[in-house]
Design an enzyme around this catalytic site. Structure first.
Site, mmCIF file in Angstrom:
data_model
loop_
_atom_site.group_PDB
_atom_site.id
_atom_site.type_symbol
_atom_site.label_atom_id
_atom_site.label_comp_id
_atom_site.label_asym_id
_atom_site.label_seq_id
_atom_site.Cartn_x
_atom_site.Cartn_y
_atom_site.Cartn_z
ATOM 1 C CG ASP A 93 -1.708 1.199 1.437
ATOM 2 O OD1 ASP A 93 -2.373 1.599 0.467
ATOM 3 O OD2 ASP A 93 -1.695 1.785 2.543
ATOM 4 C CG LEU A 94 1.611 5.677 -1.926
ATOM 5 C CD1 LEU A 94 3.093 5.468 -2.149
ATOM 6 C CD2 LEU A 94 1.012 6.423 -3.130
ATOM 7 C CG ASP A 95 -1.843 7.463 0.421
ATOM 8 O OD1 ASP A 95 -0.939 8.264 0.153
ATOM 9 O OD2 ASP A 95 -2.821 7.272 -0.320
ATOM 10 C CB THR B 224 0.419 10.678 1.813
ATOM 11 O OG1 THR B 224 0.510 9.271 1.702
ATOM 12 C CG2 THR B 224 1.468 11.341 0.954
ATOM 13 C CE LYS C 256 -5.019 6.506 8.886
ATOM 14 N NZ LYS C 256 -4.158 6.141 10.033
ATOM 15 N NE ARG D 40 -9.343 11.949 -5.218
ATOM 16 C CZ ARG D 40 -8.803 12.199 -6.397
ATOM 17 N NH1 ARG D 40 -9.414 12.983 -7.256
ATOM 18 N NH2 ARG D 40 -7.645 11.667 -6.740
ATOM 19 C CB SER E 19 -2.075 2.784 -3.707
ATOM 20 O OG SER E 19 -2.682 3.982 -3.254
ATOM 21 C CB ALA E 20 -7.544 3.325 -2.902
ATOM 22 C CE LYS F 141 -5.694 -1.023 -0.940
ATOM 23 N NZ LYS F 141 -4.504 -0.352 -0.388
ATOM 24 C CD GLU G 241 -3.499 -1.773 3.054
ATOM 25 O OE1 GLU G 241 -3.603 -0.885 3.912
ATOM 26 O OE2 GLU G 241 -3.852 -1.611 1.882
ATOM 27 C CG ASP G 242 -1.860 2.668 6.440
ATOM 28 O OD1 ASP G 242 -2.264 2.213 5.349
ATOM 29 O OD2 ASP G 242 -2.088 3.833 6.813
HETATM 30 C C1 BG6 Z 1 -5.712 5.614 -0.173
HETATM 31 C C2 BG6 Z 1 -5.813 6.420 1.099
HETATM 32 O O1 BG6 Z 1 -4.416 5.140 -0.320
HETATM 33 O O2 BG6 Z 1 -6.051 6.410 -1.308
HETATM 34 C C3 BG6 Z 1 -7.178 7.046 1.200
HETATM 35 O O3 BG6 Z 1 -5.578 5.588 2.213
HETATM 36 C C4 BG6 Z 1 -7.490 7.860 -0.052
HETATM 37 O O4 BG6 Z 1 -7.219 7.870 2.352
HETATM 38 C C5 BG6 Z 1 -7.362 6.960 -1.274
HETATM 39 O O5 BG6 Z 1 -8.797 8.395 0.013
HETATM 40 C C6 BG6 Z 1 -7.636 7.692 -2.579
HETATM 41 O O6 BG6 Z 1 -6.618 8.616 -2.800
HETATM 42 P P1 BG6 Z 1 -6.646 9.768 -3.904
HETATM 43 O O7 BG6 Z 1 -5.219 10.279 -3.853
HETATM 44 O O8 BG6 Z 1 -6.947 9.122 -5.212
HETATM 45 O O9 BG6 Z 1 -7.650 10.750 -3.476
HETATM 46 MG MG MG Z 2 -2.750 3.169 3.556
#
Ligand code: BG6
Ligand code: MG
Length: 217
Positions: free
Chosen positions: A10-12, A18, A46, A50, A115-116, A146, A170-171
């Site tokens: 996962d990224l964020d 972030t 999380k 979006r 990542s989402a 997710k 994952e966090d």
């Molecule tokens: C996920 C985050 O990685 O990405 C979420 O944990 C976030 O908090 C989601 O809403 C979507 O991100 P973005 O950058 O496309 O708005």
């Molecule tokens: Mg995350």
């Protein structure tokens, strides 16, 4: 090498912190809309896309909006978020992540991002680590958020690795669930109380050897 061949990150909140910028941007929007929103509420966002995140905020405020209004608010949140992440540099990579990724690559593991976030390519570029990934599956490539396993199954497919031979980092609780629904092991990064469903929980990657960690799964 272990029974595992693919590592999906996962990224964020896993590679870079972030998560705090997502929170700050949503908080600013929620304040403006006079919807009470705190860090505990933010846990539910999380790993969630979006639009789904904004729908949770509206639910917290017992509010409804048209699709157009929702889209406009999501666009505003993203503009604010993107302004925050412009300042990201290599120094924002969470401790131990880069060396873990480098060691894992050297050891022959295939590595993907799952990542989402639609901002994933921008963030990887700002951090200067795009080249460490064999595949990047982001919010532009998947439609189900997710805990749906779509993002990780797509990552495994791009890597050409069987899901059962993949491990997810994952966090978010929703991400751990997604990993398990994909038939993968999950390493939780962060708070054991939030990540109690993961197979192993670590506070972070600091000094961790990939082989040693995978042997614990
Ligand atoms: C996920 C985050 O990685 O990405 C979420 O944990 C976030 O908090 C989601 O809403 C979507 O991100 P973005 O950058 O496309 O708005
Ligand atoms: Mg995350």
């Amino acid at each position: 090498m272990s029974q595992y061949k693919g590592l999906l990150f996962d990224l964020d909140g896993v590679i870079v912190d972030t998560a705090k910028y997502h929170f700050l941007a949503w908080k600013a929007l929620a304040d403006e809309l006079k919807i009470p929103f705190n860090e505990q509420d933010n846990e539910r966002l999380k790993g969630v896309s979006r639009m789904a995140s904004f729908e949770i905020i509206l639910e917290l405020g017992h509010r409804t909006m048209t699709t157009e209004e929702k889209q406009r608010n999501c666009d505003r949140k993203n503009a604010l978020y993107v302004s925050y992440i412009q300042k990201l540099t290599r120094n924002d990579i969470l401790p131990g992540v880069e060396s873990f990724l480098t060691r894992a690559r050297k050891a022959g593991y295939k590595i993907a991002l799952g990542s989402a976030s639609k901002n994933s390519p921008l963030i990887l570029e700002r951090l200067g680590i795009t080249d460490l990934f064999d595949a990047v599956v982001d919010g532009t490539k998947v439609s189900k958020a997710k805990p749906d396993p779509e993002v990780f199954l797509a990552g495994a497919a791009e890597l050409g690795v069987n899901p059962a031979q993949c491990v997810v980092f994952e966090d978010a609780a929703a991400g751990v669930q997604a990993a398990h629904l994909a038939g993968m092991k999950a390493v939780g990064i962060g708070d054991p109380a939030v990540l109690r469903q993961s197979d192993v929980v670590l506070p972070g990657f600091g000094g961790m050897d990939p082989g040693e960690l995978l042997a614990r799964l």
